[in-house]
Design a protein around this motif. Structure first.
Motif, PDB file in Angstrom:
ATOM      1  N   MET A 174       5.820  10.493  -7.912  1.00  0.00           N
ATOM      2  CA  MET A 174       6.770  10.638  -9.014  1.00  0.00           C
ATOM      3  C   MET A 174       6.305  11.587 -10.122  1.00  0.00           C
ATOM      4  O   MET A 174       7.066  12.463 -10.546  1.00  0.00           O
ATOM      5  N   PRO A 175       5.082  11.473 -10.664  1.00  0.00           N
ATOM      6  CA  PRO A 175       4.685  12.394 -11.744  1.00  0.00           C
ATOM      7  C   PRO A 175       4.724  13.863 -11.330  1.00  0.00           C
ATOM      8  O   PRO A 175       5.142  14.719 -12.118  1.00  0.00           O
ATOM      9  N   LEU A 176       4.301  14.165 -10.098  1.00  0.00           N
ATOM     10  CA  LEU A 176       4.334  15.548  -9.634  1.00  0.00           C
ATOM     11  C   LEU A 176       5.779  16.028  -9.518  1.00  0.00           C
ATOM     12  O   LEU A 176       6.095  17.172  -9.872  1.00  0.00           O
ATOM     13  N   PHE A 177       6.662  15.167  -9.022  1.00  0.00           N
ATOM     14  CA  PHE A 177       8.085  15.507  -8.952  1.00  0.00           C
ATOM     15  C   PHE A 177       8.620  15.822 -10.347  1.00  0.00           C
ATOM     16  O   PHE A 177       9.341  16.803 -10.549  1.00  0.00           O
ATOM     17  N   LEU A 178       8.257  14.993 -11.314  1.00  0.00           N
ATOM     18  CA  LEU A 178       8.752  15.172 -12.676  1.00  0.00           C
ATOM     19  C   LEU A 178       8.293  16.489 -13.281  1.00  0.00           C
ATOM     20  O   LEU A 178       9.098  17.234 -13.861  1.00  0.00           O
TER      21      LEU A 178
ATOM     22  N   ARG B 207       0.832  -1.209   0.000  1.00  0.00           N
ATOM     23  CA  ARG B 207       0.000   0.000   0.000  1.00  0.00           C
ATOM     24  C   ARG B 207       0.866   1.258   0.000  1.00  0.00           C
ATOM     25  O   ARG B 207       0.582   2.215  -0.733  1.00  0.00           O
ATOM     26  N   VAL B 208       1.915   1.267   0.796  1.00  0.00           N
ATOM     27  CA  VAL B 208       2.809   2.425   0.845  1.00  0.00           C
ATOM     28  C   VAL B 208       3.420   2.681  -0.530  1.00  0.00           C
ATOM     29  O   VAL B 208       3.463   3.815  -1.014  1.00  0.00           O
ATOM     30  N   PHE B 209       3.878   1.620  -1.187  1.00  0.00           N
ATOM     31  CA  PHE B 209       4.557   1.788  -2.471  1.00  0.00           C
ATOM     32  C   PHE B 209       3.607   2.262  -3.556  1.00  0.00           C
ATOM     33  O   PHE B 209       3.892   3.234  -4.260  1.00  0.00           O
ATOM     34  N   TRP B 210       2.452   1.590  -3.690  1.00  0.00           N
ATOM     35  CA  TRP B 210       1.563   1.884  -4.812  1.00  0.00           C
ATOM     36  C   TRP B 210       0.718   3.133  -4.608  1.00  0.00           C
ATOM     37  O   TRP B 210       0.307   3.763  -5.589  1.00  0.00           O
ATOM     38  N   THR B 211       0.424   3.498  -3.356  1.00  0.00           N
ATOM     39  CA  THR B 211      -0.477   4.637  -3.138  1.00  0.00           C
ATOM     40  C   THR B 211       0.216   5.864  -2.544  1.00  0.00           C
ATOM     41  O   THR B 211      -0.436   6.890  -2.348  1.00  0.00           O
ATOM     42  N   ILE B 212       1.524   5.767  -2.263  1.00  0.00           N
ATOM     43  CA  ILE B 212       2.256   6.928  -1.769  1.00  0.00           C
ATOM     44  C   ILE B 212       3.496   7.199  -2.630  1.00  0.00           C
ATOM     45  O   ILE B 212       3.649   8.279  -3.197  1.00  0.00           O
ATOM     46  N   VAL B 213       4.373   6.201  -2.751  1.00  0.00           N
ATOM     47  CA  VAL B 213       5.638   6.409  -3.457  1.00  0.00           C
ATOM     48  C   VAL B 213       5.409   6.676  -4.942  1.00  0.00           C
ATOM     49  O   VAL B 213       5.887   7.678  -5.493  1.00  0.00           O
TER      50      VAL B 213
END
Length: 434
Positions: free
Chosen positions: A81-85, A71-77
């Motif tokens: 990424m797209p917003l960071f990019l 859950r942490v990986f798929w719904t947080i991490v």
């Protein structure tokens, strides 16, 4: 934004991120602690199974306490990424990417493969890292290859990897191993440019530049953007091996304008929008409601392997006999094909309108279409990405996050639409005194 930061410091950053990722992967094999936050007695925890009452294909889904790694990986991490990019840009991500470090490890520890070349003038033997020929099938079809790998990965996510902790761990370790192997076989950023599925996402959400992207064609720095480099006692030096022509790590805008008319590029942009719609839409088509997705239960669903051969669609109150293992890729394929047709159709209409009212600049016409496609994909992603956790926040926090996402993407779109090849050429001319 990070182009001027010394490589030694960025190596530390990439190393920390890679260690953090490996730690998360190890937790997928053994995590006796986080499941305590999801038990039915932990009603104060937002992740407690007591809060879940999810109907899937007309039946209430049984939810057991679960470890939080998936859950942490798929719904947080992943949603970060797209917003960071789009904000920090292509160069920033390339300099912090942990997978990029994995592909560099063979070279850093002296295990990279080298080819020997004899200098014609001196007769000296020079060792250089091999690169993929620019005339090879892989080089000519790299956009389709990476999109195909991304498509396979997304299908695997729906079927198994979203939920099965060991499957996710094995898939993650396999990707890291593939990056290591690529770094051993070829030099430069061959992994990033030819194989990494995330490269598609990076380029769509940044080209011709993120909001805080630097502009090397203005100032011509010695080591621009995320150009390959290595640290020395006197400072960083270039380490480019020429693995691609018009490298985006050296000048992202130049790389973008050089391929903007490539049909592969346009097709992938348009299909990527469909991939997002198909991915999130399938949760509804499978369960018969949106509660299944927004609850986040798909990150820890029981009996996922057995369900591969059970009905993959639930529509109009009826379960369809097509098994999930076929229904998921079919849904994504139809969505990608439909969005490709839609994108090409709208592109033709826009080209016709521009030719009558503005100009016949093909590069600018395609650029506008690609920018709008990227903006649409980004905002469609955030209608769903991260929402299983965002909806657990207070309403004010949810509003701030939603507004920030739309504002950031719109600022990016406005800046992107202002760019054009003529402006780039003009800004690239050497400045004269006077």
């Amino acid at each position: 934004m990070l182009s001027s930061v010394p490589e030694r410091k960025m190596l530390y950053v990439r190393s920390l991120l890679l260690v953090a990722w490996l730690t998360l992967i190890m937790s997928l094999f053994w995590d006796p602690y986080s499941a305590g936050l999801t038990g039915p007695v932990k009603e104060t925890s937002p992740f407690s199974v007591a809060h879940h009452a999810v109907i899937v294909q007309g039946v209430e889904l049984r939810v057991e306490p679960y470890a939080l790694g998936t859950r942490v990986f798929w719904t947080i991490v992943i949603p970060i990424m797209p917003l960071f990019l789009i904000v920090f840009g292509y160069e920033a991500w390339r300099r912090v990417c942990p997978l990029s470090l994995a592909s560099q490890i063979p070279g850093l520890i002296g295990l990279q493969r080298y080819s020997r070349k004899v200098e014609r003038r001196t007769g000296a033997i020079r060792k250089t890292p091999p690169v993929i020929s620019r005339q090879s099938w892989l080089a000519r079809n790299s956009w389709y290859v990476q999109f195909g790998l991304l498509f396979i990965g997304i299908v695997a996510r729906i079927l198994v990897i979203n939920t099965d902790r060991k499957a996710m761990a094995i898939a993650s370790l396999s990707i890291i191993s593939a990056a290591l192997l690529t770094g051993f076989l070829w030099g430069g950023k061959t992994w990033c440019n030819y194989f990494c599925p995330a490269n598609i996402v990076q380029k769509i959400y940044t080209a011709p530049g993120g909001i805080l992207e630097s502009h090397p064609h203005h100032f011509r720095p010695k080591l621009p953007q995320s150009m390959c480099r290595k640290p020395t006692a006197e400072g960083d030096i270039g380490a480019c091996v020429g693995c691609v022509a018009n490298c985006g790590d050296i000048d992202l805008q130049r790389a973008y304008w050089s391929v903007v008319l490539d049909p592969q590029l346009r097709n992938v942009y348009y299909m990527f929008f469909g991939l997002i719609i198909g991915f999130y839409g399938y949760y509804y088509l499978y369960a018969g409601n949106w509660g299944y997705y927004f609850s986040g239960v798909w990150t820890h669903e029981e009996g996922i392997w057995e369900k591969l051969h059970q009905p993959g669609f639930y529509l109009f109150g009826q379960a369809w006999r097509m098994p999930k293992i076929c229904a998921a890729p079919l849904t994504l394929a139809i969505a990608c094909t439909s969005s490709l047709g839609l994108g090409c159709g709208l592109e033709k209409l826009y080209r016709r309108w521009r030719s009558r009212h503005i100009s016949r600049s093909e590069k600018l016409t395609i650029h506008h279409c690609l920018a709008v496609a990227a903006w649409s994909s980004f905002n469609c992603f955030y209608l769903f990405g991260g929402q299983p956790n965002i909806i657990l926040l207070p309403e004010l926090a949810r509003r701030i996050i939603d507004i920030s996402i739309v504002v950031s993407s719109t600022i990016w779109l406005c800046r992107a639409l202002q760019q054009n090849p003529g402006r780039y050429q003009q800004e690239s001319r050497p400045r004269t005194a006077g």
